[in-house]
Scaffold this motif. Structure first.
Motif, PDB file in Angstrom:
ATOM      1  N   LEU A 119     -29.187 -62.469 -18.049  1.00  0.00           N
ATOM      2  CA  LEU A 119     -27.756 -63.233 -17.886  1.00  0.00           C
ATOM      3  C   LEU A 119     -28.132 -64.735 -18.094  1.00  0.00           C
ATOM      4  CD1 LEU A 119     -26.042 -61.564 -14.728  1.00  0.00           C
ATOM      5  CD2 LEU A 119     -26.043 -60.837 -17.087  1.00  0.00           C
ATOM      6  N   HIS A 120     -27.197 -65.304 -19.041  1.00  0.00           N
ATOM      7  CA  HIS A 120     -27.295 -66.585 -19.392  1.00  0.00           C
ATOM      8  C   HIS A 120     -25.827 -67.447 -18.863  1.00  0.00           C
ATOM      9  CE1 HIS A 120     -30.639 -65.298 -21.909  1.00  0.00           C
ATOM     10  NE2 HIS A 120     -29.755 -64.363 -22.104  1.00  0.00           N
ATOM     11  N   HIS A 121     -26.174 -68.850 -18.815  1.00  0.00           N
ATOM     12  CA  HIS A 121     -24.972 -69.589 -18.106  1.00  0.00           C
ATOM     13  C   HIS A 121     -24.302 -69.141 -16.980  1.00  0.00           C
ATOM     14  CE1 HIS A 121     -25.715 -71.525 -21.990  1.00  0.00           C
ATOM     15  NE2 HIS A 121     -25.501 -70.509 -22.772  1.00  0.00           N
ATOM     16  N   THR A 122     -25.027 -68.865 -15.960  1.00  0.00           N
ATOM     17  CA  THR A 122     -24.348 -68.167 -14.509  1.00  0.00           C
ATOM     18  C   THR A 122     -24.001 -69.196 -13.856  1.00  0.00           C
ATOM     19  OG1 THR A 122     -26.974 -68.368 -13.759  1.00  0.00           O
ATOM     20  CG2 THR A 122     -25.936 -66.146 -14.708  1.00  0.00           C
ATOM     21  N   GLU A 123     -24.288 -70.819 -14.174  1.00  0.00           N
ATOM     22  CA  GLU A 123     -23.732 -71.739 -13.489  1.00  0.00           C
ATOM     23  C   GLU A 123     -22.289 -71.875 -13.611  1.00  0.00           C
ATOM     24  OE1 GLU A 123     -25.051 -73.026 -17.522  1.00  0.00           O
ATOM     25  OE2 GLU A 123     -25.995 -71.922 -16.065  1.00  0.00           O
ATOM     26  N   LEU A 124     -21.629 -70.964 -14.669  1.00  0.00           N
ATOM     27  CA  LEU A 124     -20.419 -70.910 -14.658  1.00  0.00           C
ATOM     28  C   LEU A 124     -19.735 -70.299 -13.699  1.00  0.00           C
ATOM     29  CD1 LEU A 124     -19.742 -69.931 -18.486  1.00  0.00           C
ATOM     30  CD2 LEU A 124     -19.484 -72.254 -17.716  1.00  0.00           C
ATOM     31  N   LEU A 125     -20.351 -69.374 -12.751  1.00  0.00           N
ATOM     32  CA  LEU A 125     -19.904 -68.777 -11.806  1.00  0.00           C
ATOM     33  C   LEU A 125     -19.709 -69.612 -10.464  1.00  0.00           C
ATOM     34  CD1 LEU A 125     -22.190 -65.519 -11.797  1.00  0.00           C
ATOM     35  CD2 LEU A 125     -19.970 -65.670 -12.622  1.00  0.00           C
ATOM     36  N   LEU A 126     -19.997 -71.150 -10.380  1.00  0.00           N
ATOM     37  CA  LEU A 126     -19.836 -71.867  -9.719  1.00  0.00           C
ATOM     38  C   LEU A 126     -18.624 -72.861  -9.700  1.00  0.00           C
ATOM     39  CD1 LEU A 126     -23.545 -73.555  -9.297  1.00  0.00           C
ATOM     40  CD2 LEU A 126     -22.633 -71.963  -7.614  1.00  0.00           C
ATOM     41  N   ALA A 127     -18.036 -72.474 -10.684  1.00  0.00           N
ATOM     42  CA  ALA A 127     -16.597 -72.951 -11.199  1.00  0.00           C
ATOM     43  C   ALA A 127     -15.543 -73.016  -9.983  1.00  0.00           C
ATOM     44  CB  ALA A 127     -16.262 -72.798 -12.595  1.00  0.00           C
ATOM     45  N   PRO A 128     -15.410 -71.793  -9.310  1.00  0.00           N
ATOM     46  CA  PRO A 128     -14.614 -71.823  -8.225  1.00  0.00           C
ATOM     47  C   PRO A 128     -14.641 -72.973  -7.188  1.00  0.00           C
ATOM     48  CG  PRO A 128     -15.165 -69.697  -8.900  1.00  0.00           C
ATOM     49  CD  PRO A 128     -16.122 -70.432  -9.610  1.00  0.00           C
ATOM     50  N   THR A 129     -15.948 -73.426  -6.917  1.00  0.00           N
ATOM     51  CA  THR A 129     -15.991 -74.442  -5.770  1.00  0.00           C
ATOM     52  C   THR A 129     -15.230 -75.553  -6.060  1.00  0.00           C
ATOM     53  OG1 THR A 129     -18.131 -75.031  -6.959  1.00  0.00           O
ATOM     54  CG2 THR A 129     -18.343 -73.400  -5.418  1.00  0.00           C
ATOM     55  N   ALA A 130     -15.261 -75.940  -7.105  1.00  0.00           N
ATOM     56  CA  ALA A 130     -14.335 -77.046  -7.404  1.00  0.00           C
ATOM     57  C   ALA A 130     -12.970 -76.919  -7.059  1.00  0.00           C
ATOM     58  CB  ALA A 130     -14.456 -77.403  -9.216  1.00  0.00           C
ATOM     59  N   VAL A 131     -12.583 -75.803  -7.401  1.00  0.00           N
ATOM     60  CA  VAL A 131     -10.949 -75.266  -7.168  1.00  0.00           C
ATOM     61  C   VAL A 131     -10.994 -75.494  -5.615  1.00  0.00           C
ATOM     62  CG1 VAL A 131      -9.121 -73.530  -7.353  1.00  0.00           C
ATOM     63  CG2 VAL A 131     -10.789 -74.015  -9.273  1.00  0.00           C
ATOM     64  N   VAL A 163     -15.010 -55.824 -11.076  1.00  0.00           N
ATOM     65  CA  VAL A 163     -14.589 -57.119 -12.083  1.00  0.00           C
ATOM     66  C   VAL A 163     -15.787 -57.656 -12.613  1.00  0.00           C
ATOM     67  CG1 VAL A 163     -13.459 -59.189 -12.081  1.00  0.00           C
ATOM     68  CG2 VAL A 163     -12.230 -57.387 -11.097  1.00  0.00           C
ATOM     69  N   ALA A 164     -16.717 -58.125 -11.557  1.00  0.00           N
ATOM     70  CA  ALA A 164     -18.075 -58.758 -12.075  1.00  0.00           C
ATOM     71  C   ALA A 164     -18.759 -57.968 -12.995  1.00  0.00           C
ATOM     72  CB  ALA A 164     -19.029 -58.890 -10.793  1.00  0.00           C
ATOM     73  N   TYR A 165     -18.991 -56.540 -12.791  1.00  0.00           N
ATOM     74  CA  TYR A 165     -19.688 -55.741 -13.598  1.00  0.00           C
ATOM     75  C   TYR A 165     -19.092 -55.685 -15.051  1.00  0.00           C
ATOM     76  CZ  TYR A 165     -21.229 -51.306 -15.820  1.00  0.00           C
ATOM     77  OH  TYR A 165     -21.616 -50.196 -16.430  1.00  0.00           O
ATOM     78  N   PHE A 166     -17.804 -55.780 -15.115  1.00  0.00           N
ATOM     79  CA  PHE A 166     -17.028 -55.810 -16.630  1.00  0.00           C
ATOM     80  C   PHE A 166     -17.190 -57.240 -17.207  1.00  0.00           C
ATOM     81  CE2 PHE A 166     -15.392 -51.827 -15.290  1.00  0.00           C
ATOM     82  CZ  PHE A 166     -15.846 -51.082 -16.259  1.00  0.00           C
ATOM     83  N   LEU A 167     -16.830 -58.208 -16.216  1.00  0.00           N
ATOM     84  CA  LEU A 167     -16.856 -59.473 -16.981  1.00  0.00           C
ATOM     85  C   LEU A 167     -18.131 -60.043 -17.179  1.00  0.00           C
ATOM     86  CD1 LEU A 167     -13.369 -61.083 -15.292  1.00  0.00           C
ATOM     87  CD2 LEU A 167     -13.808 -59.824 -17.571  1.00  0.00           C
ATOM     88  N   VAL A 168     -19.086 -60.266 -16.100  1.00  0.00           N
ATOM     89  CA  VAL A 168     -20.394 -60.954 -16.141  1.00  0.00           C
ATOM     90  C   VAL A 168     -21.158 -60.224 -17.140  1.00  0.00           C
ATOM     91  CG1 VAL A 168     -22.417 -61.438 -14.662  1.00  0.00           C
ATOM     92  CG2 VAL A 168     -20.146 -61.540 -13.653  1.00  0.00           C
ATOM     93  N   GLY A 169     -21.343 -59.129 -17.073  1.00  0.00           N
ATOM     94  CA  GLY A 169     -21.979 -58.164 -17.753  1.00  0.00           C
ATOM     95  C   GLY A 169     -21.551 -58.364 -19.411  1.00  0.00           C
ATOM     96  N   LEU A 208     -21.754 -62.983 -19.950  1.00  0.00           N
ATOM     97  CA  LEU A 208     -22.845 -63.819 -19.802  1.00  0.00           C
ATOM     98  C   LEU A 208     -24.158 -63.217 -20.104  1.00  0.00           C
ATOM     99  CD1 LEU A 208     -22.059 -65.298 -16.038  1.00  0.00           C
ATOM    100  CD2 LEU A 208     -21.507 -66.106 -18.391  1.00  0.00           C
ATOM    101  N   GLY A 209     -24.145 -61.768 -20.432  1.00  0.00           N
ATOM    102  CA  GLY A 209     -24.936 -60.895 -20.582  1.00  0.00           C
ATOM    103  C   GLY A 209     -25.117 -60.059 -22.098  1.00  0.00           C
ATOM    104  N   PRO A 210     -25.930 -59.082 -22.133  1.00  0.00           N
ATOM    105  CA  PRO A 210     -26.105 -58.105 -23.008  1.00  0.00           C
ATOM    106  C   PRO A 210     -24.880 -57.052 -23.292  1.00  0.00           C
ATOM    107  CG  PRO A 210     -27.439 -57.476 -21.351  1.00  0.00           C
ATOM    108  CD  PRO A 210     -26.852 -58.472 -21.009  1.00  0.00           C
ATOM    109  N   GLY A 211     -23.794 -57.289 -22.459  1.00  0.00           N
ATOM    110  CA  GLY A 211     -22.703 -56.221 -22.512  1.00  0.00           C
ATOM    111  C   GLY A 211     -22.936 -55.235 -21.496  1.00  0.00           C
ATOM    112  N   ILE A 212     -22.025 -54.136 -21.514  1.00  0.00           N
ATOM    113  CA  ILE A 212     -22.385 -52.814 -20.880  1.00  0.00           C
ATOM    114  C   ILE A 212     -21.854 -51.757 -21.695  1.00  0.00           C
ATOM    115  CG2 ILE A 212     -21.799 -54.170 -18.713  1.00  0.00           C
ATOM    116  CD1 ILE A 212     -19.055 -53.100 -18.791  1.00  0.00           C
ATOM    117  N   PRO A 213     -22.516 -50.652 -21.249  1.00  0.00           N
ATOM    118  CA  PRO A 213     -22.164 -49.462 -22.004  1.00  0.00           C
ATOM    119  C   PRO A 213     -20.743 -48.968 -21.633  1.00  0.00           C
ATOM    120  CG  PRO A 213     -23.641 -48.870 -20.601  1.00  0.00           C
ATOM    121  CD  PRO A 213     -23.661 -50.398 -20.533  1.00  0.00           C
ATOM    122  N   GLY A 214     -19.972 -48.054 -22.498  1.00  0.00           N
ATOM    123  CA  GLY A 214     -18.856 -47.786 -22.184  1.00  0.00           C
ATOM    124  C   GLY A 214     -17.668 -48.428 -22.777  1.00  0.00           C
ATOM    125  N   LEU A 215     -17.902 -49.713 -23.008  1.00  0.00           N
ATOM    126  CA  LEU A 215     -16.618 -50.386 -23.887  1.00  0.00           C
ATOM    127  C   LEU A 215     -16.485 -50.033 -25.206  1.00  0.00           C
ATOM    128  CD1 LEU A 215     -17.422 -53.949 -22.475  1.00  0.00           C
ATOM    129  CD2 LEU A 215     -15.721 -52.407 -21.647  1.00  0.00           C
TER     130      LEU A 215
END
Length: 277
Positions: free
Chosen positions: A233-245, A132-138, A141-148
């Motif tokens: 990768l950019h705006h990786t601080e978004l990955l901390l959002a689950p801590t509030a939940v 999930v992280a490979y497809f969503l984070v890449g 938050l990043g330049p994307g992934i090949p294969g899409l």
């Protein structure tokens, strides 16, 4: 042990799951180096794996600073060394035997708990999270992934491209390292404190539920640090959002939901916890 840290090379070449470059003569995709080293135990760096496990609890940021060394020398963010996976699997084997002897009914259920701990809780969940992280984070938050759609399909292991790209192997590295605090707090500390935290007292509920909050908090922070270490990768601080939940759910659980009483039996694949253990 304090690993050498150096800055990554700019505009590095192709990266892949195991660091093996694709053939220049159209020979197809080579077997990733990670799989080639699965049974080469003398080449595995167990000393590094022990250092990483210690640092993941005390100073997790140091673990991901060391990845720059591998970019410099191996041209890949991923470390094709399964020593961490083997070592944590061995620790899970030991803790599964302890849980089985304490709560399982017979040898067969103990074996079932062992298989669940290692292959389902650890390996399968880590693979699912890393996928999930490979497809969503890449993608987000990043330049994307090949294969899409819209890109030439290159697969998960060999990823030639114009710049830095997220590797599936690195996503798996992050997932298994983020699982280590889960093992510490929910498989070891929870087992040792079960006679106290499984009782019907508010203090037991508080400390038991806090174990789950701390373990999930560690998982989120280590995941964030892992992807934050990648400069593309950019705006990786978004990955901390689950801590509030997690904090909100923890606070709500203090009004009468004892998590060890309800989730520990699930951890044991349905075994019943004895009252007053």
């Amino acid at each position: 042990m304090n690993p050498h840290i150096s800055l990554p090379r700019q505009h590095s070449g192709p990266s892949n799951f195991g660091g093996a470059a694709p053939s220049n003569r159209g020979e197809g995709i080579r077997m990733p180096r990670f799989f080639k080293r699965l049974f080469k135990f003398p080449q595995m760096d167990f000393e590094m794996a022990v250092w990483e496990m210690t640092s993941l609890i005390i100073a997790p940021k140091k673990v991901f600073r060391s990845i720059y060394y591998h970019v410099q020398t191996k041209n890949t963010w991923h470390r094709p060394d399964p020593s961490f996976t083997y070592l944590l699997s061995f620790f899970l084997l030991l803790t599964s035997l302890a849980w089985g002897l304490a709560y399982a009914d017979g040898f067969a259920r103990t074996v079932r708990i062992t298989l669940m701990f290692i292959f389902i809780h650890f390996l399968l969940i880590s693979l699912l999270v890393s996928t999930v992280a490979y497809f969503l984070v890449g993608r987000l938050l990043g330049p994307g992934i090949p294969g899409l759609p819209g890109r030439r399909r290159q697969g998960l292991f060999v990823q030639p491209g114009d710049g830095e790209q997220l590797e599936f192997g690195y996503c798996f590295d992050v997932s298994i390292r983020a699982f280590f605090p889960i093992w510490v707090f929910l498989y070891v500390v929870q087992f040792l404190l079960m006679p106290v935290i499984a009782r019907d007292y508010w203090v037991s509920l508080f400390f038991g539920n806090t174990l789950y909050l701390v373990s999930l908090g560690y998982y989120t922070i280590i995941t964030f640090l892992g992807y934050n270490a990648l400069p593309f990768l950019h705006h990786t601080e978004l990955l901390l959002a689950p801590t509030a939940v997690f904090v909100i759910l923890w606070f709500a659980s203090l009004f009468g939901l004892n998590l060890p009483q309800h989730l520990a039996p699930i951890l044991l694949t349905g075994a019943q916890l004895r009252k007053g253990v």
